[in-house]
Motif scaffolding. Structure first.
Motif, PDB file in Angstrom:
ATOM      1  N   GLN A 224     -12.612   5.604   6.450  1.00  0.00           N
ATOM      2  CA  GLN A 224     -13.061   5.132   5.148  1.00  0.00           C
ATOM      3  C   GLN A 224     -12.069   4.124   4.603  1.00  0.00           C
ATOM      4  OE1 GLN A 224     -13.368   8.639   2.728  1.00  0.00           O
ATOM      5  NE2 GLN A 224     -15.203   9.371   3.759  1.00  0.00           N
ATOM      6  N   GLU A 225     -12.566   3.120   3.926  1.00  0.00           N
ATOM      7  CA  GLU A 225     -11.739   2.112   3.254  1.00  0.00           C
ATOM      8  C   GLU A 225     -10.687   1.502   4.185  1.00  0.00           C
ATOM      9  OE1 GLU A 225     -10.417   3.092  -0.733  1.00  0.00           O
ATOM     10  OE2 GLU A 225     -11.893   4.718  -0.829  1.00  0.00           O
ATOM     11  N   VAL A 226     -11.056   1.301   5.437  1.00  0.00           N
ATOM     12  CA  VAL A 226     -10.115   0.810   6.445  1.00  0.00           C
ATOM     13  C   VAL A 226      -9.532  -0.543   6.049  1.00  0.00           C
ATOM     14  CG1 VAL A 226      -9.856   0.077   8.854  1.00  0.00           C
ATOM     15  CG2 VAL A 226     -11.167   2.148   8.304  1.00  0.00           C
ATOM     16  N   ALA A 227     -10.366  -1.461   5.604  1.00  0.00           N
ATOM     17  CA  ALA A 227      -9.880  -2.800   5.244  1.00  0.00           C
ATOM     18  C   ALA A 227      -8.895  -2.742   4.076  1.00  0.00           C
ATOM     19  CB  ALA A 227     -11.055  -3.718   4.909  1.00  0.00           C
TER      20      ALA A 227
ATOM     21  N   ALA B  83      -3.827   1.784  10.853  1.00  0.00           N
ATOM     22  CA  ALA B  83      -4.837   0.985  10.154  1.00  0.00           C
ATOM     23  C   ALA B  83      -5.328  -0.163  11.039  1.00  0.00           C
ATOM     24  CB  ALA B  83      -4.272   0.451   8.844  1.00  0.00           C
ATOM     25  N   LEU B  84      -4.409  -0.813  11.734  1.00  0.00           N
ATOM     26  CA  LEU B  84      -4.806  -1.877  12.667  1.00  0.00           C
ATOM     27  C   LEU B  84      -5.696  -1.319  13.767  1.00  0.00           C
ATOM     28  CD1 LEU B  84      -1.376  -3.707  12.851  1.00  0.00           C
ATOM     29  CD2 LEU B  84      -3.533  -4.774  12.125  1.00  0.00           C
ATOM     30  N   TYR B  85      -5.343  -0.161  14.279  1.00  0.00           N
ATOM     31  CA  TYR B  85      -6.147   0.501  15.314  1.00  0.00           C
ATOM     32  C   TYR B  85      -7.549   0.785  14.785  1.00  0.00           C
ATOM     33  CZ  TYR B  85      -7.752   4.463  18.157  1.00  0.00           C
ATOM     34  OH  TYR B  85      -8.496   5.322  18.939  1.00  0.00           O
ATOM     35  N   ARG B  86      -7.644   1.375  13.614  1.00  0.00           N
ATOM     36  CA  ARG B  86      -8.951   1.703  13.031  1.00  0.00           C
ATOM     37  C   ARG B  86      -9.769   0.444  12.735  1.00  0.00           C
ATOM     38  NH1 ARG B  86     -10.648   6.605  14.343  1.00  0.00           N
ATOM     39  NH2 ARG B  86      -9.435   8.275  13.410  1.00  0.00           N
ATOM     40  N   ALA B  87      -9.083  -0.669  12.512  1.00  0.00           N
ATOM     41  CA  ALA B  87      -9.775  -1.941  12.271  1.00  0.00           C
ATOM     42  C   ALA B  87     -10.155  -2.639  13.574  1.00  0.00           C
ATOM     43  CB  ALA B  87      -8.899  -2.856  11.418  1.00  0.00           C
TER      44      ALA B  87
ATOM     45  N   ARG C 252      -3.123  -2.930   2.212  1.00  0.00           N
ATOM     46  CA  ARG C 252      -1.978  -2.313   1.522  1.00  0.00           C
ATOM     47  C   ARG C 252      -0.853  -1.980   2.491  1.00  0.00           C
ATOM     48  NH1 ARG C 252      -5.858   1.105  -1.085  1.00  0.00           N
ATOM     49  NH2 ARG C 252      -4.986   2.831   0.105  1.00  0.00           N
ATOM     50  N   ALA C 253      -1.206  -1.454   3.660  1.00  0.00           N
ATOM     51  CA  ALA C 253      -0.177  -1.049   4.635  1.00  0.00           C
ATOM     52  C   ALA C 253       0.598  -2.253   5.143  1.00  0.00           C
ATOM     53  CB  ALA C 253      -0.832  -0.298   5.790  1.00  0.00           C
ATOM     54  N   LEU C 254      -0.098  -3.340   5.435  1.00  0.00           N
ATOM     55  CA  LEU C 254       0.587  -4.543   5.926  1.00  0.00           C
ATOM     56  C   LEU C 254       1.472  -5.155   4.842  1.00  0.00           C
ATOM     57  CD1 LEU C 254      -2.187  -6.231   8.100  1.00  0.00           C
ATOM     58  CD2 LEU C 254      -0.176  -4.944   8.884  1.00  0.00           C
ATOM     59  N   ALA C 255       1.022  -5.113   3.607  1.00  0.00           N
ATOM     60  CA  ALA C 255       1.837  -5.633   2.504  1.00  0.00           C
ATOM     61  C   ALA C 255       3.075  -4.765   2.300  1.00  0.00           C
ATOM     62  CB  ALA C 255       1.014  -5.698   1.221  1.00  0.00           C
TER      63      ALA C 255
END
Length: 96
Positions: free
Chosen positions: A23-26, A51-55, A31-34
């Protein structure tokens, strides 16, 4: 939601939950990359990698996970994420 506005460890835990539920992957990825730009620690790198994996950005996830693993933190969750990211195909084909 109140939890989404919080910063720190709870925010990371909630973000990880959202990713595990896909959910809310993008939003979590953004947020994680920032955050990892200014807060370079094992769990920040792990969250960004997951998060990158899920994306579906597997190559980038592998690079980010390598940064997390450099800390040599003995955490089963990190090892699980690393194993799943390492074994993921670089190209995912859409079903017809």
């Amino acid at each position: 939601m109140i939890a989404s506005a919080q910063r720190g460890p709870y925010d990371r835990a909630w973000s990880m939950h959202l990713l595990d539920q896909q959910q809310e992957v993008a939003a979590v990825l953004t947020r994680a990359l920032a955050e990892v730009e200014t807060r370079r620690d094992v769990y920040g790198y792990d969250l960004a990698a997951w998060a990158l994996y899920r994306a579906g950005r597997i190559s980038e996830a592998r690079t980010m996970m390598a940064k997390a693993l450099r800390f040599q933190t003995p955490d089963p969750m990190l090892r699980r994420h690393a194993a799943l990211i390492a074994s993921a195909p670089l190209v995912v084909f859409a079903s017809r």
